[in-house]
Scaffold this motif. Structure first.
Motif, PDB file in Angstrom:
ATOM      1  N   ALA A 103      -2.165   0.017   7.977  1.00 51.30           N
ATOM      2  CA  ALA A 103      -3.146   1.089   8.034  1.00 51.30           C
ATOM      3  C   ALA A 103      -2.378   2.370   7.542  1.00 51.30           C
ATOM      4  CB  ALA A 103      -3.825   0.974   9.248  1.00 51.30           C
ATOM      5  N   ILE A 104      -3.029   2.984   6.723  1.00 50.13           N
ATOM      6  CA  ILE A 104      -2.626   4.331   6.146  1.00 50.13           C
ATOM      7  C   ILE A 104      -3.488   5.508   6.597  1.00 50.13           C
ATOM      8  CG2 ILE A 104      -2.300   5.655   4.118  1.00 50.13           C
ATOM      9  CD1 ILE A 104      -1.513   3.404   2.715  1.00 50.13           C
ATOM     10  N   ASP A 105      -2.913   6.690   7.041  1.00 45.93           N
ATOM     11  CA  ASP A 105      -3.623   7.577   7.698  1.00 45.93           C
ATOM     12  C   ASP A 105      -3.932   8.478   6.769  1.00 45.93           C
ATOM     13  OD1 ASP A 105      -4.058   7.128  10.837  1.00 45.93           O
ATOM     14  OD2 ASP A 105      -1.866   6.853  10.632  1.00 45.93           O
ATOM     15  N   LEU A 106      -2.940   9.048   5.641  1.00 42.74           N
ATOM     16  CA  LEU A 106      -3.200   9.773   4.712  1.00 42.74           C
ATOM     17  C   LEU A 106      -2.164   9.414   3.580  1.00 42.74           C
ATOM     18  CD1 LEU A 106      -3.157  13.589   4.603  1.00 42.74           C
ATOM     19  CD2 LEU A 106      -1.668  12.312   2.849  1.00 42.74           C
ATOM     20  N   ALA A 107      -2.842   9.034   2.297  1.00 42.92           N
ATOM     21  CA  ALA A 107      -2.333   8.404   0.898  1.00 42.92           C
ATOM     22  C   ALA A 107      -2.126   9.499   0.179  1.00 42.92           C
ATOM     23  CB  ALA A 107      -3.016   7.271   0.426  1.00 42.92           C
ATOM     24  N   LEU A 108      -0.923   9.843  -0.191  1.00 41.78           N
ATOM     25  CA  LEU A 108      -0.647  11.002  -1.380  1.00 41.78           C
ATOM     26  C   LEU A 108      -0.079  10.276  -2.683  1.00 41.78           C
ATOM     27  CD1 LEU A 108      -0.239  14.042  -2.227  1.00 41.78           C
ATOM     28  CD2 LEU A 108       2.083  13.746  -1.137  1.00 41.78           C
ATOM     29  N   LEU A 109      -0.837  10.312  -3.674  1.00 43.24           N
ATOM     30  CA  LEU A 109      -0.423   9.714  -4.654  1.00 43.24           C
ATOM     31  C   LEU A 109       0.003  10.768  -5.685  1.00 43.24           C
ATOM     32  CD1 LEU A 109      -1.861   7.565  -3.581  1.00 43.24           C
ATOM     33  CD2 LEU A 109      -2.996   6.731  -5.629  1.00 43.24           C
ATOM     34  N   LEU A 139       0.001  18.226   4.892  1.00 44.15           N
ATOM     35  CA  LEU A 139       0.009  17.085   4.651  1.00 44.15           C
ATOM     36  C   LEU A 139       0.278  16.061   5.818  1.00 44.15           C
ATOM     37  CD1 LEU A 139       0.758  16.939   0.920  1.00 44.15           C
ATOM     38  CD2 LEU A 139      -1.374  16.400   1.626  1.00 44.15           C
ATOM     39  N   VAL A 140       1.668  16.584   6.357  1.00 50.05           N
ATOM     40  CA  VAL A 140       2.249  15.997   7.517  1.00 50.05           C
ATOM     41  C   VAL A 140       1.351  16.016   8.548  1.00 50.05           C
ATOM     42  CG1 VAL A 140       4.131  16.070   9.006  1.00 50.05           C
ATOM     43  CG2 VAL A 140       4.603  15.930   6.748  1.00 50.05           C
ATOM     44  N   GLU A 141       0.884  17.279   9.021  1.00 54.05           N
ATOM     45  CA  GLU A 141       0.087  17.376  10.054  1.00 54.05           C
ATOM     46  C   GLU A 141      -1.319  16.519  10.042  1.00 54.05           C
ATOM     47  OE1 GLU A 141       0.044  21.879  10.422  1.00 54.05           O
ATOM     48  OE2 GLU A 141       1.988  21.945  11.318  1.00 54.05           O
ATOM     49  N   ALA A 142      -1.822  16.709   8.712  1.00 49.05           N
ATOM     50  CA  ALA A 142      -3.222  15.969   8.472  1.00 49.05           C
ATOM     51  C   ALA A 142      -2.951  14.709   8.843  1.00 49.05           C
ATOM     52  CB  ALA A 142      -3.557  16.132   7.026  1.00 49.05           C
ATOM     53  N   ALA A 143      -1.967  13.732   8.450  1.00 45.06           N
ATOM     54  CA  ALA A 143      -1.942  12.452   8.817  1.00 45.06           C
ATOM     55  C   ALA A 143      -1.694  12.252  10.172  1.00 45.06           C
ATOM     56  CB  ALA A 143      -0.334  11.991   8.084  1.00 45.06           C
ATOM     57  N   MET A 144      -0.961  13.190  10.860  1.00 42.64           N
ATOM     58  CA  MET A 144      -0.798  13.133  12.339  1.00 42.64           C
ATOM     59  C   MET A 144      -2.124  13.225  13.012  1.00 42.64           C
ATOM     60  SD  MET A 144       2.976  14.340  13.081  1.00 42.64           S
ATOM     61  CE  MET A 144       3.162  13.709  14.441  1.00 42.64           C
ATOM     62  N   ALA A 145      -2.794  14.196  12.637  1.00 45.01           N
ATOM     63  CA  ALA A 145      -4.162  14.535  13.214  1.00 45.01           C
ATOM     64  C   ALA A 145      -5.142  13.442  12.966  1.00 45.01           C
ATOM     65  CB  ALA A 145      -4.841  15.825  12.632  1.00 45.01           C
ATOM     66  N   ARG A 146      -5.151  12.410  11.686  1.00 43.49           N
ATOM     67  CA  ARG A 146      -5.882  11.750  11.492  1.00 43.49           C
ATOM     68  C   ARG A 146      -5.563  10.451  12.376  1.00 43.49           C
ATOM     69  NH1 ARG A 146      -7.006  11.357   4.846  1.00 43.49           N
ATOM     70  NH2 ARG A 146      -7.860  13.442   4.865  1.00 43.49           N
ATOM     71  N   ALA A 150      -7.088  11.217  15.529  1.00 44.61           N
ATOM     72  CA  ALA A 150      -8.331  10.800  15.924  1.00 44.61           C
ATOM     73  C   ALA A 150      -9.006   9.513  15.681  1.00 44.61           C
ATOM     74  CB  ALA A 150      -9.073  11.572  14.662  1.00 44.61           C
ATOM     75  N   ARG A 151      -8.148   8.429  14.990  1.00 43.13           N
ATOM     76  CA  ARG A 151      -8.440   7.191  15.079  1.00 43.13           C
ATOM     77  C   ARG A 151      -8.013   6.369  16.268  1.00 43.13           C
ATOM     78  NH1 ARG A 151      -5.774   3.591  12.559  1.00 43.13           N
ATOM     79  NH2 ARG A 151      -4.029   4.615  11.723  1.00 43.13           N
ATOM     80  N   ARG A 152      -7.270   6.717  16.854  1.00 43.08           N
ATOM     81  CA  ARG A 152      -6.809   6.409  18.464  1.00 43.08           C
ATOM     82  C   ARG A 152      -7.866   6.758  19.376  1.00 43.08           C
ATOM     83  NH1 ARG A 152      -1.240   4.470  18.775  1.00 43.08           N
ATOM     84  NH2 ARG A 152      -1.878   4.066  21.127  1.00 43.08           N
ATOM     85  N   ARG A 153      -8.421   8.048  19.284  1.00 39.95           N
ATOM     86  CA  ARG A 153      -9.489   8.415  20.375  1.00 39.95           C
ATOM     87  C   ARG A 153     -11.109   7.892  19.861  1.00 39.95           C
ATOM     88  NH1 ARG A 153      -7.078  13.645  18.964  1.00 39.95           N
ATOM     89  NH2 ARG A 153      -9.017  13.919  17.794  1.00 39.95           N
ATOM     90  N   SER A 154     -11.201   7.291  18.593  1.00 40.52           N
ATOM     91  CA  SER A 154     -12.238   6.654  18.116  1.00 40.52           C
ATOM     92  C   SER A 154     -12.527   5.256  18.724  1.00 40.52           C
ATOM     93  CB  SER A 154     -12.463   6.519  16.736  1.00 40.52           C
ATOM     94  OG  SER A 154     -12.351   8.003  16.289  1.00 40.52           O
ATOM     95  N   PRO A 155     -13.734   4.938  19.211  1.00 35.12           N
ATOM     96  CA  PRO A 155     -13.811   3.505  19.855  1.00 35.12           C
ATOM     97  C   PRO A 155     -13.943   2.629  18.606  1.00 35.12           C
ATOM     98  CG  PRO A 155     -15.881   4.853  19.774  1.00 35.12           C
ATOM     99  CD  PRO A 155     -14.759   5.821  19.558  1.00 35.12           C
TER     100      PRO A 155
END
Length: 346
Positions: free
Chosen positions: A152-158, A328-335, A338-343
């Motif tokens: 599971a990827i939180d942020l994909a930078l290509l 980008l690093v902070e966005a990945a961590m924030a996502r 957010a996923r952990r908080r979401s039911p």
């Protein structure tokens, strides 16, 4: 790894690409299905994936290093995960650059491990588990693995090479794309265009139209005075040897020749001896890339002796927007948070 054919980078690809279209359709169907339906395992920590749309040579590892440095500067503990292309074995391995060589770890992971804890594993889920247990990082940066759809990827930078772009726009083997382009766009979050070029600008425009953020960067070679005017015989086993040629020109080296080998090439004793003799014959010193140096290092006493006479050109990825790596690093961590908080969906 075999060097990519030239028609991959020609508009449309011509007759060879058309002849390979049936095989490309089959490959695209398989890779597309994996992206759409891959069983993505949770790593238990934020995952920032650095990948590319095409086969080889875009600059993934320098980008992963730049992101890691930005995270470390922000007080974030980083760990790297890589497949370890070309190494012996497939089991998860925590890389120790003092004791492991390219045969055990692969060449690029040795560069990553010099900055932060690095695990190589063909099974990326198992590799992530080992990295989490052994190093307990705050952030996992995955070098490649975008198309494998295993984590599971939180942020994909290509990453996209500005000169080559997306090639002829066709899927392997008719072109360089690793999966159908629109599908890759739908699973990516951001694109990094490295260097200048119309092909890169075209890729940036398509990415922006698909709703992806676009960043830009340049590969900067060390500006050491020792390179200026130095006559060098260069050699490398990388996906795009011309990048190495241009980097040497940027630092003012006088090129006596460039010997290009396939990407991840395992140099033999005979080849190293031939390079040394050729350099002596033309009155030049040998020069190579950090990746090639890492691959040769640790392959025996004769290799160590050979490397003492080789000059290594160090490079780094420099983002045009200096705040972009940290963002980008902070966005990945924030996502991830957010996923952990979401039911979970019912």
């Amino acid at each position: 790894m075999i060097q990519p054919p030239g028609f991959w980078w020609d508009a449309g690809g011509g007759l060879p690409a058309r002849a390979l279209a049936p095989a490309a359709a089959l490959y695209g169907a398989v890779s597309g299905r994996r992206l759409r339906r891959g069983s993505r395992v949770e790593a238990g920590l934020p995952v920032l994936c650095v990948g590319n749309f095409t086969v080889g040579g875009a600059g993934k590892t320098p980008t992963a290093l730049a992101l890691g440095r930005a995270a470390i500067e922000a007080g974030i503990k980083v760990g790297y995960l890589s497949r370890g292309y070309g190494r012996d074995g497939t089991a998860p391995l925590l890389v120790d650059p003092k004791h492991h060589g390219a045969a055990q770890a692969g060449d690029e992971p040795l560069l990553l491990a010099a900055l932060a804890p690095t695990v190589v594993s063909a099974d990326r889920a198992a590799g992530a588990a080992l990295l989490r247990a052994a190093a307990a990082p705050d952030l996992l940066i995955m070098d490649d693995g975008f198309q494998s759809a295993r984590l599971a990827i939180d942020l994909a930078l290509l990453v996209v090479d500005g000169r080559r772009g997306l090639g002829n726009g066709r899927v392997l083997p008719a072109g360089p794309l690793r999966a159908p382009l629109d599908l890759q766009f739908s699973h990516a979050d951001a694109v990094l265009v490295v260097g200048d070029g119309a092909a890169g600008e075209a890729a940036a425009a398509r990415a922006a139209a698909a709703g992806l953020s676009v960043e830009r960067a340049r590969i900067a070679a060390e500006a050491a005075r020792s390179w200026a005017g130095r006559r060098v015989l260069a050699f490398c086993g990388i996906a795009d040897p011309e990048k190495f040629r241009r980097s040497l020109a940027e630092v003012g080296a006088s090129l006596a020749g460039l010997r290009a080998f396939p990407d991840h090439h395992p140099f033999t004793r005979g080849q190293l001896a031939d390079l040394q003799r050729e350099a002596e014959a033309v009155g030049a010193v040998l020069a190579t890339t950090a990746k090639d140096h890492a691959r040769i290092r640790g392959s025996g006493a004769r290799a160590a002796e050979f490397l003492r006479a080789v000059h290594v050109l160090e490079i780094e990825m420099r983002f045009v927007d200096r705040e972009a790596p940290r963002r980008l690093v902070e966005a990945a961590m924030a996502r991830f948070s957010a996923r952990r908080r979401s039911p979970s969906p019912a």
